[in-house]
Design a protein around this motif. Structure first.
Motif, mmCIF file in Angstrom:
data_model
loop_
_atom_site.group_PDB
_atom_site.id
_atom_site.type_symbol
_atom_site.label_atom_id
_atom_site.label_comp_id
_atom_site.label_asym_id
_atom_site.label_seq_id
_atom_site.Cartn_x
_atom_site.Cartn_y
_atom_site.Cartn_z
ATOM 1 N N GLN A 14 -12.832 16.174 26.964
ATOM 2 C CA GLN A 14 -12.756 15.619 28.707
ATOM 3 C C GLN A 14 -11.348 16.411 27.968
ATOM 4 O OE1 GLN A 14 -14.668 15.374 31.118
ATOM 5 N NE2 GLN A 14 -12.863 15.955 32.219
ATOM 6 N N ILE A 15 -11.151 17.320 29.332
ATOM 7 C CA ILE A 15 -9.387 17.481 29.607
ATOM 8 C C ILE A 15 -9.117 16.861 30.312
ATOM 9 C CG2 ILE A 15 -7.787 19.361 29.195
ATOM 10 C CD1 ILE A 15 -9.629 20.724 27.099
ATOM 11 N N ARG A 16 -7.980 16.041 30.864
ATOM 12 C CA ARG A 16 -7.626 15.938 32.071
ATOM 13 C C ARG A 16 -6.643 16.642 32.937
ATOM 14 N NH1 ARG A 16 -6.076 9.914 30.744
ATOM 15 N NH2 ARG A 16 -5.822 10.489 28.387
ATOM 16 N N SER A 17 -6.389 17.149 33.829
ATOM 17 C CA SER A 17 -5.747 17.917 34.137
ATOM 18 C C SER A 17 -4.026 17.358 34.081
ATOM 19 C CB SER A 17 -5.382 18.000 35.840
ATOM 20 O OG SER A 17 -5.771 16.446 36.878
ATOM 21 N N PHE A 18 -4.139 16.142 34.734
ATOM 22 C CA PHE A 18 -2.729 15.189 34.238
ATOM 23 C C PHE A 18 -3.062 14.040 33.537
ATOM 24 C CE2 PHE A 18 0.979 12.405 34.386
ATOM 25 C CZ PHE A 18 1.611 13.021 34.852
ATOM 26 N N ASP A 19 -2.126 14.172 31.608
ATOM 27 C CA ASP A 19 -2.140 12.995 30.825
ATOM 28 C C ASP A 19 -1.117 12.249 30.848
ATOM 29 O OD1 ASP A 19 -3.082 11.375 29.008
ATOM 30 O OD2 ASP A 19 -3.875 13.105 27.693
ATOM 31 N N VAL A 20 -0.974 11.681 31.259
ATOM 32 C CA VAL A 20 0.329 10.237 31.097
ATOM 33 C C VAL A 20 1.224 10.167 29.201
ATOM 34 C CG1 VAL A 20 1.533 7.939 31.281
ATOM 35 C CG2 VAL A 20 -0.104 9.658 32.933
ATOM 36 N N GLU A 21 -0.522 10.140 28.687
ATOM 37 C CA GLU A 21 -0.132 10.090 27.006
ATOM 38 C C GLU A 21 0.598 11.980 26.554
ATOM 39 O OE1 GLU A 21 -0.263 7.450 25.255
ATOM 40 O OE2 GLU A 21 -1.129 6.865 27.294
ATOM 41 N N SER A 22 0.642 12.599 27.609
ATOM 42 C CA SER A 22 1.295 13.904 27.009
ATOM 43 C C SER A 22 2.681 14.520 27.033
ATOM 44 C CB SER A 22 0.801 14.997 28.046
ATOM 45 O OG SER A 22 -0.851 15.055 27.247
ATOM 46 N N MET A 23 3.080 12.652 27.423
ATOM 47 C CA MET A 23 4.797 12.776 28.102
ATOM 48 C C MET A 23 5.208 12.439 26.458
ATOM 49 S SD MET A 23 4.764 11.649 31.712
ATOM 50 C CE MET A 23 6.106 11.699 31.928
ATOM 51 N N ASP A 24 6.327 12.288 26.274
ATOM 52 C CA ASP A 24 7.398 11.399 25.708
ATOM 53 C C ASP A 24 7.887 10.827 26.470
ATOM 54 O OD1 ASP A 24 8.808 10.726 23.984
ATOM 55 O OD2 ASP A 24 9.063 12.633 22.746
ATOM 56 N N LYS A 25 8.449 9.313 26.470
ATOM 57 C CA LYS A 25 8.840 8.648 27.583
ATOM 58 C C LYS A 25 9.863 7.802 26.798
ATOM 59 C CE LYS A 25 5.275 7.213 29.742
ATOM 60 N NZ LYS A 25 4.605 6.055 30.613
ATOM 61 N N THR A 26 9.894 8.698 25.344
ATOM 62 C CA THR A 26 11.243 8.056 24.671
ATOM 63 C C THR A 26 12.566 9.217 24.620
ATOM 64 O OG1 THR A 26 10.445 9.029 22.881
ATOM 65 C CG2 THR A 26 9.674 7.170 22.812
ATOM 66 N N VAL A 27 12.265 9.599 25.589
ATOM 67 C CA VAL A 27 13.168 11.374 25.595
ATOM 68 C C VAL A 27 13.916 10.911 27.234
ATOM 69 C CG1 VAL A 27 13.864 13.274 25.226
ATOM 70 C CG2 VAL A 27 12.254 12.142 23.672
ATOM 71 N N ASP A 28 15.412 11.426 27.128
ATOM 72 C CA ASP A 28 15.916 11.335 28.713
ATOM 73 C C ASP A 28 15.536 12.860 29.569
ATOM 74 O OD1 ASP A 28 17.079 11.371 30.179
ATOM 75 O OD2 ASP A 28 19.206 10.759 29.560
ATOM 76 N N PRO A 29 14.488 12.568 30.031
ATOM 77 C CA PRO A 29 14.480 13.751 30.525
ATOM 78 C C PRO A 29 15.644 14.466 31.201
ATOM 79 C CG PRO A 29 13.620 12.041 32.500
ATOM 80 C CD PRO A 29 14.316 11.476 30.962
ATOM 81 N N CYS A 30 17.052 13.994 31.675
ATOM 82 C CA CYS A 30 18.206 15.188 31.526
ATOM 83 C C CYS A 30 18.485 15.716 30.287
ATOM 84 C CB CYS A 30 19.060 13.704 32.772
ATOM 85 S SG CYS A 30 18.388 12.801 33.810
ATOM 86 N N THR A 31 17.765 14.781 29.185
ATOM 87 C CA THR A 31 18.878 15.727 28.287
ATOM 88 C C THR A 31 17.692 16.976 27.920
ATOM 89 O OG1 THR A 31 19.958 13.345 27.127
ATOM 90 C CG2 THR A 31 19.899 14.703 26.096
ATOM 91 N N PHE A 33 13.762 17.774 28.862
ATOM 92 C CA PHE A 33 13.296 18.185 30.099
ATOM 93 C C PHE A 33 11.688 18.345 29.111
ATOM 94 C CE2 PHE A 33 10.170 18.994 33.520
ATOM 95 C CZ PHE A 33 10.004 17.438 34.009
ATOM 96 N N TYR A 34 11.444 19.255 28.045
ATOM 97 C CA TYR A 34 10.661 19.959 27.708
ATOM 98 C C TYR A 34 10.019 19.190 26.752
ATOM 99 C CZ TYR A 34 7.563 22.869 24.701
ATOM 100 O OH TYR A 34 6.365 23.195 24.371
ATOM 101 N N GLN A 35 10.675 18.060 25.861
ATOM 102 C CA GLN A 35 9.958 17.581 25.099
ATOM 103 C C GLN A 35 9.559 15.862 25.892
ATOM 104 O OE1 GLN A 35 9.608 17.398 22.462
ATOM 105 N NE2 GLN A 35 8.889 15.406 21.723
ATOM 106 N N PHE A 36 10.434 15.242 26.405
ATOM 107 C CA PHE A 36 10.088 14.493 27.797
ATOM 108 C C PHE A 36 8.168 14.787 28.222
ATOM 109 C CE2 PHE A 36 9.689 13.187 32.105
ATOM 110 C CZ PHE A 36 10.097 11.142 31.999
ATOM 111 N N ALA A 37 8.335 16.294 29.001
ATOM 112 C CA ALA A 37 6.657 16.608 29.359
ATOM 113 C C ALA A 37 5.910 16.697 28.324
ATOM 114 C CB ALA A 37 7.731 17.595 30.292
ATOM 115 N N CYS A 38 6.248 17.067 27.375
ATOM 116 C CA CYS A 38 4.788 17.538 26.508
ATOM 117 C C CYS A 38 4.783 17.357 25.448
ATOM 118 C CB CYS A 38 5.278 19.161 26.740
ATOM 119 S SG CYS A 38 5.562 20.158 27.874
ATOM 120 N N GLY A 39 6.321 16.199 25.077
ATOM 121 C CA GLY A 39 6.317 15.734 23.829
ATOM 122 C C GLY A 39 5.320 14.813 22.868
ATOM 123 N N GLY A 40 4.156 14.439 23.691
ATOM 124 C CA GLY A 40 3.358 13.565 23.671
ATOM 125 C C GLY A 40 1.919 14.380 22.906
ATOM 126 N N TRP A 41 1.797 15.701 24.219
ATOM 127 C CA TRP A 41 0.322 16.555 23.379
ATOM 128 C C TRP A 41 1.058 17.145 22.145
ATOM 129 C CZ3 TRP A 41 0.388 21.649 22.812
ATOM 130 C CH2 TRP A 41 -1.129 22.143 22.693
#
Length: 243
Positions: A14-31, A33-41
């Motif tokens: 099952q591939i979810r359209s939006f998956d919070v786990e795909s994010m990397d919230k340890t990273v500052d999105p202002c520093t 953003f790509y790693q913040f949005a996609c780091g977990g995936w």
């Protein structure tokens, strides 16, 4: 992604359209953003060892193929409850997956086509052969098919395009760096092995592979590079059939 891994999707999921786990919230999105949005995936989906890249789109494509494979496996079973269409599709798929039968036939299914190649004695013989090969989907020397008229979206027209090379694009044939040279050598070895599989001796196979490389290099020399192909004016030359 630049790293390689043996990890690869092997079953449907099952591939979810939006998956919070795909994010990397340890990273500052202002520093970053790509790693913040996609780091977990990215961490959970390293590039498989047999690919040069991997993405959510590739993951979705893989999943679609697995879904289709499951459907085909089900309807390829010899079940009297199958309807006529399921039987046709299932039997066709089963025949393509019957590697033992395919290997037993060897080159027999290709002999008629190989004979046509052998019969080519001059340039005058090429058009007839090329037309037949294109009808089979082989597309030697160039590509041909239907496409929208780039300046009139209401029209679908015949289109020809550069092609006939086995390496990814023209620059692979001309780059002088060590890696590119090694890739060309490996490609020649690959083509040599293909000729060996047709029954050629190692020496004959090597000679034929060099001929293939010479022809492809000539085709590449007459091809636009990737940057030039981004200019739509360089790839639009509408002509009448007579022209």
């Amino acid at each position: 992604q630049e790293a390689a891994s043996n990890t690869a999707q092997e079953t449907t999921k099952q591939i979810r359209s939006f998956d919070v786990e795909s994010m990397d919230k340890t990273v500052d999105p202002c520093t970053d953003f790509y790693q913040f949005a996609c780091g977990g995936w990215r961490k959970a989906n390293p590039i498989p060892a047999d690919r040069g890249a991997y993405s959510r789109f590739a993951e979705l494509d893989d999943n679609n193929h697995f879904v289709l494979r499951d459907i085909l496996n089900q309807i390829s079973a010899n079940d009297p409850k199958r309807d006529a269409n399921d039987q046709k599709v299932g039997d066709y798929y089963a025949s393509c997956m019957d590697e033992s039968a395919i290997n037993q036939k060897g080159l027999a299914p290709l002999k008629s086509e190989l004979a046509k190649v052998t019969a080519i004695k001059s340039k005058a013989d090429l058009p007839t052969y090329l037309a037949g090969a294109h009808l089979l989907g082989a597309r030697p020397f160039f590509n041909f098919g239907s496409e929208p008229d780039a300046k009139n979206a209401k029209m679908t027209i015949a289109g020809t395009d550069q092609g006939g090379i086995g390496l990814p694009d023209r620059d692979y044939y001309f780059r002088e760096d060590a890696k590119s040279s090694a890739l060309r050598d490996a490609y020649i070895t690959h083509v040599t092995n293909m000729f060996k599989l047709t029954g050629d001796s190692p020496d004959v196979a090597a000679t034929k592979a060099k001929t293939v490389m010479r022809i492809e290099t000539a085709l590449a020399k007459g091809s636009l590079d990737n940057v030039s192909r981004r200019n739509p004016d360089l790839t639009y030359h509408k002509m009448t059939v007579k022209e």
